[in-house]
Design a protein around this motif. Structure first.
Motif, PDB file in Angstrom:
ATOM      1  N   LYS A  49       0.819  -1.220   0.000  1.00  0.00           N
ATOM      2  CA  LYS A  49       0.000   0.000   0.000  1.00  0.00           C
ATOM      3  C   LYS A  49       0.850   1.266   0.000  1.00  0.00           C
ATOM      4  O   LYS A  49       0.417   2.313  -0.459  1.00  0.00           O
ATOM      5  N   PRO A 248       5.271   9.423   5.874  1.00  0.00           N
ATOM      6  CA  PRO A 248       3.824   9.650   5.684  1.00  0.00           C
ATOM      7  C   PRO A 248       3.494  10.647   4.589  1.00  0.00           C
ATOM      8  O   PRO A 248       2.333  10.995   4.411  1.00  0.00           O
ATOM      9  N   ASN A 252       0.075   7.847  -1.258  1.00  0.00           N
ATOM     10  CA  ASN A 252      -0.666   6.631  -0.949  1.00  0.00           C
ATOM     11  C   ASN A 252      -0.689   6.314   0.554  1.00  0.00           C
ATOM     12  O   ASN A 252      -1.067   5.222   0.947  1.00  0.00           O
ATOM     13  N   PHE A 253      -0.282   7.282   1.382  1.00  0.00           N
ATOM     14  CA  PHE A 253      -0.255   7.018   2.826  1.00  0.00           C
ATOM     15  C   PHE A 253      -1.667   6.758   3.354  1.00  0.00           C
ATOM     16  O   PHE A 253      -1.874   5.908   4.226  1.00  0.00           O
ATOM     17  N   GLU A 254      -2.612   7.485   2.797  1.00  0.00           N
ATOM     18  CA  GLU A 254      -4.005   7.302   3.228  1.00  0.00           C
ATOM     19  C   GLU A 254      -4.455   5.857   2.964  1.00  0.00           C
ATOM     20  O   GLU A 254      -5.112   5.230   3.801  1.00  0.00           O
ATOM     21  N   MET A 255      -4.066   5.331   1.802  1.00  0.00           N
ATOM     22  CA  MET A 255      -4.415   3.943   1.473  1.00  0.00           C
ATOM     23  C   MET A 255      -3.743   2.977   2.445  1.00  0.00           C
ATOM     24  O   MET A 255      -4.302   1.939   2.797  1.00  0.00           O
ATOM     25  N   THR A 256      -2.536   3.331   2.883  1.00  0.00           N
ATOM     26  CA  THR A 256      -1.797   2.477   3.817  1.00  0.00           C
ATOM     27  C   THR A 256      -2.531   2.405   5.157  1.00  0.00           C
ATOM     28  O   THR A 256      -2.738   1.315   5.713  1.00  0.00           O
ATOM     29  N   VAL A 257      -2.946   3.576   5.662  1.00  0.00           N
ATOM     30  CA  VAL A 257      -3.652   3.615   6.948  1.00  0.00           C
ATOM     31  C   VAL A 257      -4.965   2.844   6.835  1.00  0.00           C
ATOM     32  O   VAL A 257      -5.314   2.032   7.704  1.00  0.00           O
ATOM     33  N   GLN A 258      -5.668   3.061   5.742  1.00  0.00           N
ATOM     34  CA  GLN A 258      -6.970   2.396   5.567  1.00  0.00           C
ATOM     35  C   GLN A 258      -6.808   0.882   5.477  1.00  0.00           C
ATOM     36  O   GLN A 258      -7.596   0.116   6.033  1.00  0.00           O
ATOM     37  N   GLU A 273      -1.541   7.050  11.657  1.00  0.00           N
ATOM     38  CA  GLU A 273      -2.334   8.293  11.549  1.00  0.00           C
ATOM     39  C   GLU A 273      -1.625   9.450  12.254  1.00  0.00           C
ATOM     40  O   GLU A 273      -1.582  10.570  11.743  1.00  0.00           O
ATOM     41  N   ARG A 276       0.984  11.860  10.559  1.00  0.00           N
ATOM     42  CA  ARG A 276       0.635  12.966   9.654  1.00  0.00           C
ATOM     43  C   ARG A 276       1.090  14.296  10.250  1.00  0.00           C
ATOM     44  O   ARG A 276       1.333  15.256   9.545  1.00  0.00           O
TER      45      ARG A 276
END
Ligand code: SF4
Length: 342
Positions: A49, A248, A252-258, A273, A276
């Motif tokens: 991710k 972060p 694609n960091f958001e995809m990693t957290v999700q 999270e 960030r």
């Protein structure tokens, strides 16, 4: 439109890559990894991710080709579900090596060719077959090779590595030894425990090995890092361990957290999270880089840190020390230096 890709049982769209690229100059000499890179395919079914590859020009500028050949609409979102092989690479590489006059050998890259940086070169049988052919050609031409993979299938080429007489080093990315945490953000990649087993077999056969702890997670405390490094020392005795904390800032960091959250890894998702916030990220990076360096010294493991440039810009304490880590261009690895010309 005529799409010529076929889907395998995982739903991965597979076809051939029309690129003429063979041996690419690489900026990874800044990390003391190599001067050249060979990518045996475009795409990677591990689908990590946090992977930066789909945001590089090699993927972003080839949207039309990916659409035409593999029906890819969004190369970033669909990363992990398309794979375009470069089957004839070994033959083209052999011709290139025969003709090549000048060989880059400086800036910490030591003339090394890395396979691969933009895909996993042992992710399946077909990729592994291309990789084997390339390694044989490089070794026959006296060029040093760095294998980098997350796949235990790398042991299939132990015969080639042993015959290379020190010209090949084999490494794996082992960010963390918690299989479940790693699986949550590297959904298609084999578990780190299997990578460790493979590397141990290769090390036991007398082939030089290294580890890349890249990227380590904010859930790993000093004791976790110590245990991980102790295991590396005991089971692998690596020539070097590279280390970098997670960054972060990637798109694609958001995809990693999700992905971590979707996999039930709440603690990992929450800790990611927090990164960030820039101060949190600086603090976490400093803590992990310092811990890995100190533990490496304690356990007599050569460590090579990769601090991020933004981290060095904003960190207050130890700025000069971390800056020197970026600038240094030596490596504890015992590679024979290749000739600079053919
Ligand atoms: S193995 Fe490497 S290239 Fe493949 S998805 Fe993961 S980070 Fe990207």
């Amino acid at each position: 439109m005529n799409i010529d890709a076929e889907s395998d049982q995982r739903g991965v769209s597979q076809t051939t890559d029309p690129t003429k690229a063979v041996l690419s100059n690489s900026a990874l000499h800044h990390k003391n990894l190599c001067n050249y890179v060979i990518n045996v395919a475009t795409g990677c079914t591990h689908g990590c991710k946090f992977c930066y590859v789909p945001s590089t020009p090699n993927i972003k500028t080839r949207g039309d080709m990916l659409k035409e050949r593999a029906d890819v609409e969004d190369s970033q979102r669909e990363w992990g579900s398309y794979l375009l092989y470069r089957d004839d690479l070994p033959e083209r590489l052999a011709r290139k090596l025969d003709r090549k006059q000048k060989w880059e050998n400086e800036d910490g890259g030591r003339g090394v060719v890395m396979i691969s940086s933009g895909t996993d070169c042992y992710q399946d049988r077909r990729a592994a077959q291309i990789t084997r052919g390339c390694v044989i050609e490089l070794v026959n031409h006296g060029r040093p090779v760095r294998i980098l993979t997350r796949s235990p299938a790398v042991v299939r080429d132990l015969d080639v590595f042993k015959a290379a007489d020190g010209l090949v080093t084999v490494g794996s990315l082992i960010p963390c030894l918690d299989d479940e945490q790693v699986r949550s953000i590297e959904p298609g990649a084999p578990a780190p425990s299997t990578r460790l087993n493979a590397l141990e077999e290769i090390s036991n056969a007398g082939v030089p090995v290294y580890v890349s702890m890249s990227p380590t997670y904010p859930t790993q405390d000093r004791e976790d890092l110590r245990e991980q490094l102790r295991i590396f020392k005991e089971r692998l005795d690596p020539d070097v361990v590279f280390h970098e904390p997670i960054n972060p800032r990637g798109g694609n960091f958001e995809m990693t957290v999700q992905a971590a959250r979707d996999a039930g890894q709440e603690e990992l998702a929450n800790e990611l999270e927090k990164l960030r916030d820039r101060d949190n990220w600086i603090e976490y990076s400093k803590r992990q880089l310092t811990a890995v360096e100190e533990i490496g010294e304690e356990l007599d493991i050569p460590i090579h840190l990769w601090p991020d440039k933004q981290f060095v810009k904003y960190v207050k304490e130890g700025k000069e020390h971390f800056k020197r880590q970026i600038e240094k261009n030596d490596s504890p690895e015992d590679y024979p230096l290749g000739p600079t010309s053919a």
